[in-house]
Enzyme design. Structure first.
Site, short mmCIF file in Angstrom:
data_model
loop_
_atom_site.label_atom_id
_atom_site.label_comp_id
_atom_site.label_asym_id
_atom_site.label_seq_id
_atom_site.Cartn_x
_atom_site.Cartn_y
_atom_site.Cartn_z
N GLU A 131 -100.08 64.88 -34.01
CA GLU A 131 -99.43 64.30 -35.18
C GLU A 131 -97.97 64.76 -35.28
O GLU A 131 -97.68 65.95 -35.28
CB GLU A 131 -100.20 64.72 -36.45
CG GLU A 131 -99.73 64.04 -37.70
CD GLU A 131 -100.07 62.56 -37.74
OE1 GLU A 131 -99.33 61.81 -38.40
OE2 GLU A 131 -101.07 62.15 -37.11
N ASP A 132 -97.07 63.78 -35.38
CA ASP A 132 -95.65 64.04 -35.65
C ASP A 132 -94.99 64.96 -34.63
O ASP A 132 -94.21 65.85 -34.98
CB ASP A 132 -95.47 64.58 -37.07
CG ASP A 132 -95.66 63.47 -38.11
OD1 ASP A 132 -95.76 62.30 -37.71
OD2 ASP A 132 -95.71 63.78 -39.31
N LYS A 169 -103.77 64.66 -43.73
CA LYS A 169 -104.52 63.74 -42.86
C LYS A 169 -106.01 64.07 -42.88
O LYS A 169 -106.86 63.17 -42.92
CB LYS A 169 -103.99 63.83 -41.42
CG LYS A 169 -102.77 62.95 -41.17
CD LYS A 169 -103.19 61.59 -40.63
CE LYS A 169 -102.05 60.58 -40.75
NZ LYS A 169 -101.40 60.25 -39.50
N TYR A 193 -100.68 61.60 -49.66
CA TYR A 193 -100.09 61.30 -48.36
C TYR A 193 -98.76 60.58 -48.58
O TYR A 193 -98.06 60.87 -49.53
CB TYR A 193 -101.07 60.51 -47.48
CG TYR A 193 -100.75 60.73 -46.02
CD1 TYR A 193 -100.81 62.01 -45.48
CD2 TYR A 193 -100.32 59.71 -45.20
CE1 TYR A 193 -100.46 62.25 -44.15
CE2 TYR A 193 -99.98 59.94 -43.88
CZ TYR A 193 -100.05 61.20 -43.37
OH TYR A 193 -99.70 61.45 -42.07
N ARG A 226 -91.10 66.13 -35.79
CA ARG A 226 -90.71 64.80 -36.26
C ARG A 226 -91.63 64.38 -37.39
O ARG A 226 -92.50 63.55 -37.23
CB ARG A 226 -90.77 63.79 -35.10
CG ARG A 226 -90.11 62.45 -35.42
CD ARG A 226 -90.64 61.36 -34.55
NE ARG A 226 -92.07 61.13 -34.74
CZ ARG A 226 -92.60 60.39 -35.71
NH1 ARG A 226 -91.82 59.82 -36.61
NH2 ARG A 226 -93.91 60.23 -35.81
N ASN A 238 -91.50 54.96 -42.89
CA ASN A 238 -91.74 55.63 -44.15
C ASN A 238 -91.17 57.04 -44.09
O ASN A 238 -90.84 57.52 -43.00
CB ASN A 238 -93.24 55.64 -44.51
CG ASN A 238 -94.12 56.20 -43.42
OD1 ASN A 238 -93.88 57.28 -42.90
ND2 ASN A 238 -95.15 55.46 -43.04
N ASP A 280 -101.72 59.67 -33.26
CA ASP A 280 -101.78 58.68 -34.33
C ASP A 280 -100.47 57.92 -34.48
O ASP A 280 -100.46 56.75 -34.82
CB ASP A 280 -102.15 59.36 -35.65
CG ASP A 280 -102.54 58.36 -36.72
OD1 ASP A 280 -103.32 57.44 -36.40
OD2 ASP A 280 -102.07 58.47 -37.87
N ASP A 281 -99.34 58.58 -34.21
CA ASP A 281 -98.05 57.92 -34.34
C ASP A 281 -97.86 56.84 -33.28
O ASP A 281 -97.18 55.84 -33.51
CB ASP A 281 -96.92 58.95 -34.22
CG ASP A 281 -97.05 60.05 -35.25
OD1 ASP A 281 -97.01 59.75 -36.45
OD2 ASP A 281 -97.22 61.22 -34.86
#
Length: 598
Positions: free
Chosen positions: A289-290, A217, A146, A199, A454, A312-313
């Site tokens: 996600e993203d 994930k 990850y 993203r 990150n 999750d973000d």
């Protein structure tokens, strides 16, 4: 003699063996999840199981099936029973020795991307060995499978592409999404991670190559949260990409067109969300996600009342950051309400963390939610978010637009507001400058500094810079991994505010309780459970997050806390509620130890 015995389609087999399974259930110790029909994951390590898909696997078919392949670990009896004699070298190697061999090979690579490819290739050959390696050496391998390495893997996903994992749903598939879900061989899916690739981490629009994130994930859902691999499904929604370098790359694996927006985009996402419930039912967990800001908040608001979903973000990042802040309170003294918070970065992560802080402050009873929000300020690319900018702000920022004089940059905002907590979610490296860190430490004895962006290259500052420029005063955590830092003879262990602490336990809690919706209070419960793992020996090193070596126990406790909240809120469907939720959560967790085959 034939090397395979035809059994028929597994739904028919399930019906035929239903009575047998029911009778055998009482003898099974432990658990494999509510839909572990054949007791394979529920079986103890001493019990024997039958490896099968549509046929009983044997011979080369068995060796090529990653779910059941054990490589050189097959026993003499198994080699005879399953027609493996001569197909393997004669020496029998234990799973533990296989783990050591894998690690030896992975460590021989100097390039992190080569290590990533080596580890993820193992998942395609030997699933249990992959998870055994990952679980037993999680601190070493987590940065490989990850963040930060997965970011580079996504950037080069087309170049390193070998075997497809998960489902790829593109604009070409409109009207056929349910059919695509039916093509997936596993029918008892419980957790889906889906991205549209717009993203990815702090790297921007990577299109279909963002599939590396759902794959990674879900590997962590299994390794850290004990979710059965067969019940997980990675999905990439391909609506194009606006990144010219990908469109011009001959190895790019996605649609070669600009990213679709508006009605065309929304219709495909809605078809997907509707098809998911039809295929897998009300209790399938969908993790967004993203997604880019302009879609992430909108999609979460649209579906969180009709589906079991979270982002999750926004919510996972928020919960883990809140846990770190709660853990820091014994060092700073006081409560969260005694602090003033300044965020650099006002996107999904920043506003998500801000809102969960406000919720936690208001939940303590002395402040309303509106009063709690007034303790939190945001700085975006245009400066401090204020009332004077209200009409031009995106909706998710407006709650934090306070009356204040404009501040054009971070340093001027620190000077004007004098925050006690500085949180970076900007996705821009090096933005916590020497001047900014010196300023916050000039008036605050123990400023809390969270550089959460990150991968590592995008972190607002390094751990070494944080301690150096605050003269060792700060309480620091980061989103990317940093080694211990020694400043003026004292060594500090850097806690990583990593979503991996939260989302596996969240998934486990939803599954064991049969939750049908995700409530904000479930994330508060997860954060409080995580913070409870920080003891005095951690605080002595100013370490705000526990070691990953205990992550499965942490996930079980978080899962139990989430499940308890789901039962309390009336959102759980697996009744009656188990008396010991922690023990029940642990009993449902997947174990990667090899099974014996009959």
């Amino acid at each position: 003699m034939a090397k395979t015995t035809e059994v028929g389609h597994h739904h028919d087999v399930a019906e035929l063996l239903e009575e047998k399974d029911a009778a055998a259930g009482a003898a099974i110790v432990g658990g494999g999840g509510s839909k572990d029909v054949f007791g394979e994951d529920a079986a103890t390590e001493e019990q024997t199981i039958t490896p099968w898909s549509r046929v009983i696997a044997s011979g080369l078919e068995l060796l090529r099936d990653p779910r059941y392949n054990k490589g050189s670990a097959f026993t003499e009896e198994e080699r005879d029973r399953h027609y493996l004699r001569g197909l393997l070298p004669p020496n029998i190697i234990s799973q533990e020795l296989q783990v050591e061999r894998i690690l030896h090979n992975v460590r021989s690579y100097e390039n992190p991307l080569e290590k990533y490819v080596a580890v993820m290739d193992l998942q395609e050959r030997n699933e249990r060995l992959f998870y055994k390696v990952l679980i037993d050496h999680v601190e070493e391998l987590l940065p490989i499978v990850y963040t930060p390495t997965v970011g580079e893997a996504c950037q080069k996903y087309g170049n390193i592409f070998r075997r497809p994992r998960g489902l790829y749903i593109s604009l070409k598939d409109k009207g056929k999404v349910l059919d695509i879900l039916k093509n997936w061989p596993e029918k008892n899916v419980e957790v889906i991670v889906v991205t549209d690739g717009e993203r990815i981490l702090g790297l921007g629009d990577l299109g279909l190559q963002g599939m590396g994130i759902p794959v990674g994930k879900l590997a962590l859902y299994t390794a850290l949260g004990g979710i059965r691999p067969s019940s997980t499904l990675p999905v990439a929604i391909d609506v194009g990409t606006n990144t010219e370098s990908l469109l011009n790359n001959p190895f790019y694996i996605g649609l070669r067109q600009k990213r679709a927006t508006g009605t065309e985009y929304d219709e495909l996402l809605h078809e997907f969300m509707s098809a998911v419930k039809k295929a897998y039912g009300e209790k399938v967990l969908v993790q967004f996600e993203d997604f880019a800001n302009h879609n992430a908040f909108r999609l979460l608001a649209k579906y969180n009342t009709t589906h079991l979903v979270f982002n999750d973000d926004i919510q996972g990042t928020a919960a883990v950051a809140l846990a770190g802040l709660i853990a820091a309170l014994p060092l700073t003294g006081g409560t969260l309400a005694d602090h003033k918070f300044l965020f650099f970065g006002a996107g999904e992560a920043g506003t998500g963390i801000a809102e969960i802080i406000a919720l936690e402050i208001s939940r303590q009873g002395k402040h309303t939610l509106e009063e709690a929000r007034k303790k939190i300020y945001l700085v975006d690319s245009k400066g401090l978010v204020t009332k004077s900018r209200y009409d031009s702000l995106q909706e998710f920022k407006k709650l934090y637009a306070h009356e204040h004089e404009p501040c054009s940059n971070l340093v001027s905002a620190i000077k004007a507001l004098k925050p006690t907590v500085l949180i970076g979610t900007s996705g821009r490296g090096g933005t916590f400058t020497k001047e900014a860190l010196e300023e916050i430490s000039s008036y605050q004895d123990q400023p809390i500094i969270f550089a959460l962006s990150n991968p590592t290259s995008q972190s607002e500052c390094t751990a070494e810079e944080a301690y150096k420029y605050t003269k060792g005063k700060c309480i620091f955590a980061s989103g990317s991994p940093f080694g211990p830092v020694t400043y003026e003879g004292k060594t500090y262990t850097i806690g990583q505010s990593n979503n991996c602490y939260i989302f596996p336990g969240m998934g486990l809690g939803c599954i064991v309780s049969g939750a049908i919706r995700v409530h904000d209070d479930m994330f508060l419960a997860a954060a409080e459970s995580l913070a409870a793992n920080i003891k005095q020996d951690h605080l002595d090193k100013r370490q705000l997050f526990p070691s990953f070596t205990e992550i499965r126990d942490i996930s079980a406790n978080i899962g139990a806390a989430v499940a308890a909240k789901a039962y309390q809120l009336g959102l759980a469907t697996r009744l009656p509620q188990p008396k010991d939720l922690v023990a029940h959560a642990k009993s449902c967790m997947y174990s990667p130890t090899y099974r014996q085959y009959r």
